[in-house]
Design an enzyme around this catalytic site. Structure first.
Site, PDB file in Angstrom:
ATOM      1  N   SER A 136     -59.084 -59.033  46.947  1.00  0.00           N
ATOM      2  CA  SER A 136     -59.318 -59.772  48.185  1.00  0.00           C
ATOM      3  C   SER A 136     -60.820 -59.895  48.457  1.00  0.00           C
ATOM      4  O   SER A 136     -61.222 -60.252  49.550  1.00  0.00           O
ATOM      5  CB  SER A 136     -58.619 -59.082  49.358  1.00  0.00           C
ATOM      6  OG  SER A 136     -59.138 -57.787  49.551  1.00  0.00           O
ATOM      7  N   HIS A 188     -52.729 -56.824  49.039  1.00  0.00           N
ATOM      8  CA  HIS A 188     -51.601 -55.894  48.875  1.00  0.00           C
ATOM      9  C   HIS A 188     -50.247 -56.545  48.609  1.00  0.00           C
ATOM     10  O   HIS A 188     -49.420 -55.986  47.899  1.00  0.00           O
ATOM     11  CB  HIS A 188     -51.476 -55.006  50.117  1.00  0.00           C
ATOM     12  CG  HIS A 188     -52.577 -54.003  50.268  1.00  0.00           C
ATOM     13  ND1 HIS A 188     -52.690 -52.907  49.439  1.00  0.00           N
ATOM     14  CD2 HIS A 188     -53.618 -53.921  51.134  1.00  0.00           C
ATOM     15  CE1 HIS A 188     -53.753 -52.185  49.804  1.00  0.00           C
ATOM     16  NE2 HIS A 188     -54.340 -52.782  50.825  1.00  0.00           N
ATOM     17  N   HIS A 192     -57.094 -59.361  53.743  1.00  0.00           N
ATOM     18  CA  HIS A 192     -57.048 -58.280  52.752  1.00  0.00           C
ATOM     19  C   HIS A 192     -55.614 -57.832  52.484  1.00  0.00           C
ATOM     20  O   HIS A 192     -55.199 -57.679  51.335  1.00  0.00           O
ATOM     21  CB  HIS A 192     -57.903 -57.108  53.245  1.00  0.00           C
ATOM     22  CG  HIS A 192     -57.628 -55.810  52.542  1.00  0.00           C
ATOM     23  ND1 HIS A 192     -58.096 -55.544  51.265  1.00  0.00           N
ATOM     24  CD2 HIS A 192     -56.907 -54.727  52.910  1.00  0.00           C
ATOM     25  CE1 HIS A 192     -57.676 -54.339  50.900  1.00  0.00           C
ATOM     26  NE2 HIS A 192     -56.949 -53.819  51.874  1.00  0.00           N
ATOM     27  N   GLU A 200     -56.184 -49.498  46.007  1.00  0.00           N
ATOM     28  CA  GLU A 200     -57.290 -50.298  46.540  1.00  0.00           C
ATOM     29  C   GLU A 200     -58.244 -50.826  45.467  1.00  0.00           C
ATOM     30  O   GLU A 200     -58.657 -51.976  45.520  1.00  0.00           O
ATOM     31  CB  GLU A 200     -58.098 -49.506  47.589  1.00  0.00           C
ATOM     32  CG  GLU A 200     -57.364 -49.242  48.891  1.00  0.00           C
ATOM     33  CD  GLU A 200     -57.070 -50.494  49.725  1.00  0.00           C
ATOM     34  OE1 GLU A 200     -57.605 -51.573  49.412  1.00  0.00           O
ATOM     35  OE2 GLU A 200     -56.272 -50.380  50.673  1.00  0.00           O
TER      36      GLU A 200
HETATM   37  N1  HBI Z   1     -54.896 -48.572  57.679  1.00  0.00           N
HETATM   38  N2  HBI Z   1     -54.171 -50.555  58.625  1.00  0.00           N
HETATM   39  C1  HBI Z   1     -54.555 -49.869  57.538  1.00  0.00           C
HETATM   40  N3  HBI Z   1     -54.589 -50.487  56.324  1.00  0.00           N
HETATM   41  C2  HBI Z   1     -54.976 -49.821  55.211  1.00  0.00           C
HETATM   42  O1  HBI Z   1     -55.005 -50.422  54.118  1.00  0.00           O
HETATM   43  C3  HBI Z   1     -55.333 -48.460  55.314  1.00  0.00           C
HETATM   44  C4  HBI Z   1     -55.276 -47.858  56.583  1.00  0.00           C
HETATM   45  N4  HBI Z   1     -55.627 -46.563  56.724  1.00  0.00           N
HETATM   46  C5  HBI Z   1     -56.024 -45.741  55.599  1.00  0.00           C
HETATM   47  C6  HBI Z   1     -56.024 -46.465  54.300  1.00  0.00           C
HETATM   48  N5  HBI Z   1     -55.698 -47.717  54.235  1.00  0.00           N
HETATM   49  C7  HBI Z   1     -56.402 -45.857  52.977  1.00  0.00           C
HETATM   50  O2  HBI Z   1     -57.746 -46.115  52.685  1.00  0.00           O
HETATM   51  C8  HBI Z   1     -56.139 -44.413  52.679  1.00  0.00           C
HETATM   52  O3  HBI Z   1     -56.973 -43.568  53.430  1.00  0.00           O
HETATM   53  C9  HBI Z   1     -54.724 -44.009  52.683  1.00  0.00           C
HETATM   54 FE    FE Z   2     -56.032 -51.935  51.739  1.00  0.00          FE
END
Ligand code: HBI
Ligand code: FE
Length: 435
Positions: free
Chosen positions: A357, A298, A293, A338
């Site tokens: 993804s 990203h 993912h 996202e």
């Molecule tokens: N943690 N490792 C990781 N990767 C992410 O994409 C991620 C996260 N924590 C929270 C988050 N994404 C988001 O959904 C938001 O809550 C900021």
């Molecule tokens: Fe993400």
């Protein structure tokens, strides 16, 4: 009589571990002079809501704030599976105050409650947040709800070997410190196979459904042989690629981080990326972020200058924000980074990492089975969202530049009593009081 006294004892012990009056006085005096650099002993009482396994992480956090652990005492708390811990530490008031603010800030979702009544060392009105990229060593609180060890519906729950693998890769993230090279993972044949399946479905869908900025970088990553079908790319090589393009870099994360910790790293143009691979039995869906993912979803856009800027601004807005504001920023992040869609002429394309993804939801988001609304931060920020199933609603941006402009106007109305500015030369955040 005996009964009364034993229950008395329990009441007392429940709060203060029988700290002496001298210790309480000392703790309070530390509270009143947090800038003092001399080393003192202080006592912290913590509740580990998710069991004893979070203790090593807490001791590590204390070490990160240059505290020396002098004494640890644990006992089961009244709630089953939870433990109370008394930690005595030797450290300066200044570091203690940072440590306590960090523990409080990270604790709300990280399975830890600071029962700080007895030390009462700092007021929360001055929140801790990372000021330098190296402070991110303390921004790694996990949300444990989707881990294979704890979630029975996780595809890896019944697979011992998979769980051991996850544990090994998580250790690498916990041991990681600012400035370290990211350790390479020799991915197994199975892991490379999982990557290959997802990669190949994506290669077919990208030309039609991904936004042009994503496509451009995706192509470049293929030309530079960082993205290849037969092997999972290493985080370090991807980090080097991003650095050349937008100054973003990666650090390894052990799993789903709390929104506050995750967003704060973006302020430094640092993306905390998981390094493990989803279970082979479920290649097209994962309940938690994994390296596939992060890499396919990203990385391409983090190498796009306009998108990188947008990501950093969400991060900067999160520093020192209230819990309610963090929730709103997370929701905006959710519906943009996202699951965002954007206009391209008369067409609608995907730019969200959760879409790029996961081909099932990608096709769903561009079908007529869902609703499209124009991206507008004030309404998007309060829209409830779905993290278990496809979204019923998606927000469509006119362009990254437009999304950024709208976001800036919205952020300007946040309640924070100071402004932050990132200094890329020192990798630090400067705080400016705004009255
Ligand atoms: N943690 N490792 C990781 N990767 C992410 O994409 C991620 C996260 N924590 C929270 C988050 N994404 C988001 O959904 C938001 O809550 C900021
Ligand atoms: Fe993400």
């Amino acid at each position: 009589k005996a009964e009364a006294s034993s229950s008395d004892g329990e009441e007392k012990g429940d709060d203060d571990f029988g700290l002496t009056e001298e210790e309480l006085v000392l703790a309070r005096s530390i509270a009143e002079n947090p800038d003092d650099q001399s080393v003192q002993t202080a006592a912290l009482v913590l509740r580990l809501r998710e069991g004893m396994s979070s203790l090593p992480r807490i001791l590590k956090t204390i070490e990160n704030f240059k505290g020396q652990v002098a004494h640890v005492e644990t006992r089961p708390s009244k709630k089953e599976g939870q433990f109370d811990v008394l930690v005595k530490v030797n450290m300066s008031r200044h570091n203690l105050s940072s440590l306590i603010r960090n523990l409080r800030q990270g604790s709300s979702l990280g399975g830890l409650t600071l029962l700080a009544e007895d030390t009462n060392a700092v007021t929360v009105k001055d929140p801790w947040f990372p000021r330098h990229a190296s402070d991110l060593d303390n921004c790694n609180h996990l949300m444990t709800k989707y881990e294979p060890d704890l979630d029975m519906s996780h595809p890896g729950f019944a697979d011992k070997e998979y769980r051991a693998r996850r544990k090994l890769i998580a250790e690498i993230a916990f041991a990681y410190k600012y400035g370290d090279p990211i350790p390479n993972i020799p991915y197994t044949e199975t892991e490379n196979e999982t990557w290959k399946r997802v990669f190949n479905t994506l290669v077919d869908l990208v030309p039609k459904h991904a936004c042009k900025e994503y496509q451009r970088v995706f192509q470049k990553l293929r030309e530079e042989k960082i993205f290849e079908p037969h092997r999972v790319p290493q985080l370090q090589e991807v980090s080097d690629f991003l650095k050349k393009n937008t100054g973003f870099t990666l650090r390894p994360a052990a799993g789903l981080l709390t929104a506050r910790d995750f967003l704060s790293s973006l302020a430094f143009r640092i993306f905390q990326s998981t390094q493990y691979i989803r279970h082979i039995n479920s290649p097209y869906h994962t309940p938690e972020p994994d390296a596939i993912h992060e890499l396919l979803g990203h990385m391409p856009l983090l190498a796009d200058p306009s998108f990188a800027q947008f990501s950093q601004e969400i991060g900067l807005a999160s520093l020192g924000a209230s819990d309610e504001e963090i929730e709103k920023l997370s929701t905006i992040y959710w519906f943009t980074v996202e699951f965002g869609l954007c206009k391209e002429g008369t067409e609608t394309k995907a730019y969200g990492a959760g879409l790029l993804s996961a081909y099932g939801e990608l096709l769903h988001s561009l079908s007529d089975k869902c609703e499209h609304r124009p991206f507008e931060p004030s309404t998007t920020a309060v829209q409830p969202y779905q993290d278990q199933d496809y979204q019923p609603i998606y927000y469509v941006a006119n362009s990254f530049e437009d999304a950024k402009e709208k976001f800036r106007r919205w952020v300007a109305m946040m309640s924070r009593p100071f402004e932050v500015r990132y200094n890329p030369h020192t990798q630090s955040v400067e705080v400016l009081d705004s009255v």
